[in-house]
Design an enzyme around this catalytic site. Structure first.
Site, short mmCIF file in Angstrom:
data_model
loop_
_atom_site.label_atom_id
_atom_site.label_comp_id
_atom_site.label_asym_id
_atom_site.label_seq_id
_atom_site.Cartn_x
_atom_site.Cartn_y
_atom_site.Cartn_z
N TYR A 25 -4.72 -8.18 13.38
CA TYR A 25 -4.88 -7.91 11.94
C TYR A 25 -4.53 -6.43 11.67
O TYR A 25 -3.85 -6.11 10.70
CB TYR A 25 -6.33 -8.21 11.51
CG TYR A 25 -6.73 -7.56 10.20
CD1 TYR A 25 -6.22 -8.02 8.99
CD2 TYR A 25 -7.60 -6.47 10.18
CE1 TYR A 25 -6.57 -7.41 7.79
CE2 TYR A 25 -7.96 -5.86 8.99
CZ TYR A 25 -7.44 -6.33 7.80
OH TYR A 25 -7.78 -5.72 6.63
N SER A 107 -12.64 1.82 2.28
CA SER A 107 -11.94 0.74 1.56
C SER A 107 -12.91 -0.10 0.73
O SER A 107 -14.07 -0.29 1.12
CB SER A 107 -11.25 -0.15 2.59
OG SER A 107 -10.87 -1.37 2.00
N GLN A 128 -11.77 4.02 -1.93
CA GLN A 128 -10.54 3.34 -2.35
C GLN A 128 -10.87 2.11 -3.17
O GLN A 128 -11.71 1.30 -2.79
CB GLN A 128 -9.72 2.94 -1.11
CG GLN A 128 -8.47 2.13 -1.42
CD GLN A 128 -8.71 0.63 -1.31
OE1 GLN A 128 -9.52 0.17 -0.52
NE2 GLN A 128 -8.00 -0.16 -2.13
N TYR A 130 -9.64 -1.42 -5.07
CA TYR A 130 -8.74 -2.51 -5.44
C TYR A 130 -9.23 -3.02 -6.78
O TYR A 130 -10.43 -3.22 -6.97
CB TYR A 130 -8.83 -3.66 -4.43
CG TYR A 130 -8.02 -3.47 -3.17
CD1 TYR A 130 -6.68 -3.08 -3.23
CD2 TYR A 130 -8.57 -3.70 -1.92
CE1 TYR A 130 -5.93 -2.93 -2.07
CE2 TYR A 130 -7.82 -3.56 -0.76
CZ TYR A 130 -6.50 -3.18 -0.84
OH TYR A 130 -5.76 -3.03 0.30
N THR A 156 -5.49 1.88 -5.22
CA THR A 156 -4.34 1.29 -4.53
C THR A 156 -3.56 0.45 -5.52
O THR A 156 -4.12 -0.46 -6.15
CB THR A 156 -4.82 0.46 -3.33
OG1 THR A 156 -5.47 1.36 -2.43
CG2 THR A 156 -3.66 -0.21 -2.61
N ARG A 165 0.85 -12.07 6.20
CA ARG A 165 0.97 -11.64 7.60
C ARG A 165 0.87 -12.89 8.47
O ARG A 165 -0.20 -13.49 8.59
CB ARG A 165 -0.12 -10.62 7.94
CG ARG A 165 0.08 -9.30 7.21
CD ARG A 165 -0.89 -8.24 7.66
NE ARG A 165 -2.25 -8.60 7.39
CZ ARG A 165 -2.90 -8.36 6.25
NH1 ARG A 165 -2.29 -7.74 5.25
NH2 ARG A 165 -4.16 -8.71 6.10
N LYS A 252 -2.35 5.37 -4.77
CA LYS A 252 -1.81 5.07 -3.43
C LYS A 252 -0.89 3.86 -3.46
O LYS A 252 -1.27 2.81 -3.96
CB LYS A 252 -2.97 4.78 -2.47
CG LYS A 252 -2.52 4.27 -1.11
CD LYS A 252 -3.68 4.19 -0.15
CE LYS A 252 -3.29 3.72 1.22
NZ LYS A 252 -3.13 2.28 1.32
N HIS A 276 1.91 0.65 2.30
CA HIS A 276 0.73 -0.06 2.81
C HIS A 276 0.90 -0.36 4.31
O HIS A 276 0.50 -1.40 4.81
CB HIS A 276 0.55 -1.38 2.03
CG HIS A 276 -0.88 -1.75 1.79
ND1 HIS A 276 -1.52 -1.58 0.59
CD2 HIS A 276 -1.82 -2.30 2.60
CE1 HIS A 276 -2.76 -2.01 0.66
NE2 HIS A 276 -2.97 -2.45 1.89
N ARG A 279 2.72 -3.67 5.19
CA ARG A 279 1.94 -4.91 5.06
C ARG A 279 2.16 -5.60 3.73
O ARG A 279 1.57 -6.64 3.47
CB ARG A 279 0.44 -4.59 5.23
CG ARG A 279 0.11 -4.10 6.63
CD ARG A 279 -1.22 -3.39 6.67
NE ARG A 279 -2.38 -4.25 6.72
CZ ARG A 279 -2.86 -4.81 7.83
NH1 ARG A 279 -2.27 -4.59 8.98
NH2 ARG A 279 -3.95 -5.55 7.80
C1 LIG Z 1 -5.81 -3.10 9.22
C2 LIG Z 1 -5.40 -2.42 7.97
C3 LIG Z 1 -6.18 -2.58 6.83
C4 LIG Z 1 -5.84 -1.92 5.65
N1 LIG Z 1 -6.64 -2.04 4.56
C5 LIG Z 1 -6.37 -1.32 3.45
C6 LIG Z 1 -7.25 -1.34 2.34
O1 LIG Z 1 -8.28 -1.99 2.37
N2 LIG Z 1 -6.91 -0.62 1.26
C7 LIG Z 1 -5.76 0.12 1.20
O2 LIG Z 1 -5.49 0.76 0.18
N3 LIG Z 1 -4.92 0.18 2.24
C8 LIG Z 1 -5.19 -0.52 3.36
N4 LIG Z 1 -4.35 -0.43 4.44
C9 LIG Z 1 -3.20 0.47 4.40
C10 LIG Z 1 -3.61 1.86 4.93
O3 LIG Z 1 -4.49 2.49 4.06
C11 LIG Z 1 -2.38 2.76 5.14
O4 LIG Z 1 -1.62 2.79 3.97
C12 LIG Z 1 -1.51 2.33 6.31
O5 LIG Z 1 -2.30 1.87 7.38
C13 LIG Z 1 -0.66 3.50 6.80
O6 LIG Z 1 0.19 3.11 7.84
P1 LIG Z 1 -0.15 3.33 9.39
O7 LIG Z 1 -1.17 2.29 9.76
O8 LIG Z 1 1.16 3.09 10.04
O9 LIG Z 1 -0.70 4.73 9.57
C14 LIG Z 1 -4.67 -1.11 5.61
C15 LIG Z 1 -3.90 -0.96 6.76
C16 LIG Z 1 -4.25 -1.59 7.93
C17 LIG Z 1 -3.41 -1.37 9.16
#
Ligand SMILES: Cc1cc2nc3c(=O)[nH]c(=O)nc-3n(C[C@H](O)[C@H](O)[C@H](O)COP(=O)(O)O)c2cc1C
Length: 379
Positions: A25, A107, A128, A130, A156, A165, A252, A276, A279
């Protein structure tokens, strides 16, 4: 932790300690993972310029983010289900960040709630948001962040719908994990993880559970979440939120110059150039390739933060050289959390701090302000 010499070591350890569904995940991206991979590949392609015989004995990684002093141009990104990588994960990561004197962002989709984290740490953290269809819930969430004295709200803006995913579907990734035989065997092989989760304060979405009328158990909560991401979200909602939130607002998930211009007009304190972590929109450009045009367009009117693929101090230097004020770390610190809880997150921060400091020395700069395009080799 001393033998963990790089983020990859933490990643390998996390892979052994965290159940596969949760490790993947964190690791995975949407669809074919092209954007996820581009984030790393494009950062690695940027070559740093080696300089010699510059006195670098007084160098410092200190700077400011949103006007606040930090020891390093880094903040811990909001990560959903942090508390499933390690019991009480959000509290542990926040403590590690605060000890290192860098910001932590909680988050909306965390396991520990805003109140849990606020009670467990000494200093303010970021929250953060949503935006859900249920605007009453959103308002209440913002009010909870105000009551908990959160020092910034990170809205976000790149998740009106969820990018798929594939790995999560194949792994039966749910909260708590789907009770498939394969998941049970996997969890049985990860006893220290299971013990940490058993001892943790919570095992479901702490900010949501118990705060939504008619949603009492985990199953109904999952349905509620799935139906709550709001496809109607627009710039008008940003105005509405800015009207409720009295503090600093960060937007963001901006990857396009036109959107960056609109973001700068909202009066937000900062924007995060981000896809993100690969993702959401697969096929979108890497974050690092999107950064320079956004800096050129709005860098003088709004603070620009960056995330996507940062796994080292060298990567931080690359992003700062291209105009970011600071980076957010996502997976790099999550690997640390999975590998060793608070000590693992502290180690991840320390690794990146040391790498940045040595890279500053070897490129001949003494301060974060001195890091600019001149530390990069023109290709
Ligand atoms: C497992 C996971 C969960 C995430 N959950 C959130 C989230 O809840 N809210 C959000 O704004 N971004 C979320 N993100 C995005 C991260 O805040 C961030 O933008 C991203 O991980 C940056 O890339 P990196 O993992 O390569 O450093 C998530 C990323 C990952 C990997």
């Amino acid at each position: 932790m001393k033998t963990m010499t790089c983020i990859e070591d933490l990643r390998q350890t996390a892979r052994r300690r965290v159940p596969r569904a949760f490790f993947e995940y964190a690791e995975g991206g949407s669809y074919a993972e092209q954007t996820l991979n581009a984030n790393r590949a494009d950062l690695e392609a940027i070559k740093l310029r080696q300089r010699i015989l510059v006195d670098v004995s007084n160098r410092s990684t200190q700077t400011t983010i949103l006007g606040e002093p930090v020891s390093l141009p880094l903040a811990l990104a909001p990560i959903g289900l942090c508390g499933m990588q390690h019991g009480d994960g959000e509290i542990l990561a926040c403590r590690a960040a605060q000890e290192a004197n860098i910001p932590f962002c909680l988050s909306t989709m965390s396991i520990c709630s805003i109140e849990d984290v606020a009670q467990a740490v000494d200093k303010p953290f970021w929250f953060q948001l949503y935006v859900m269809k249920d605007r009453g819930f959103v308002r209440a969430l913002i009010e909870r962040a105000i009551a908990a004295k959160c020092s910034a709200l990170m809205l976000t803006v790149d998740l009106q719908v969820l990018g798929q995913r594939h790995r999560d579907i194949k792994n039966g990734m749910t909260v708590p994990p789907e009770l498939r035989i394969s998941n049970l065997i996997d969890i049985a092989r990860k006893p220290s993880w299971a013990l940490g989760i058993a001892r943790a304060k919570r095992r479901t979405f702490g900010n949501l559970a118990g705060h939504i009328r008619g949603v009492e158990n985990v199953n109904s909560l999952s349905y509620w979440i799935a139906g709550q991401f709001d496809e109607t979200l627009s710039w008008k909602d940003v105005e509405w939120i800015a009207g409720i939130w009295p503090g600093k607002l960060i937007l963001k998930g901006i990857l396009d110059v036109e959107d960056a211009r609109a973001a700068a007009k909202t009066g937000a304190a900062a924007l995060v150039v981000s896809n993100h972590g690969g993702r959401q929109l697969d096929g979108a450009p890497s974050s690092i390739s999107a950064l320079p045009p956004i800096v050129d367009a709005v860098g003088s009117s709004i603070e620009i933060l960056f995330d996507g693929g940062v796994r080292s101090g060298q990567d931080m230097m690359r992003a700062i050289a291209l105009g970011a004020r600071a980076c957010l770390s996502g997976r790099a610190y999550i690997y640390g959390l999975g590998a060793g809880g608070q000590a693992g997150v502290a180690r991840a921060i320390e690794i990146m701090r040391n790498e940045l400091s040595v890279s500053m020395a070897l490129t001949g700069v003494n301060s974060i302000d001195e890091i600019d395009g001149s530390v990069i080799v023109e290709m």
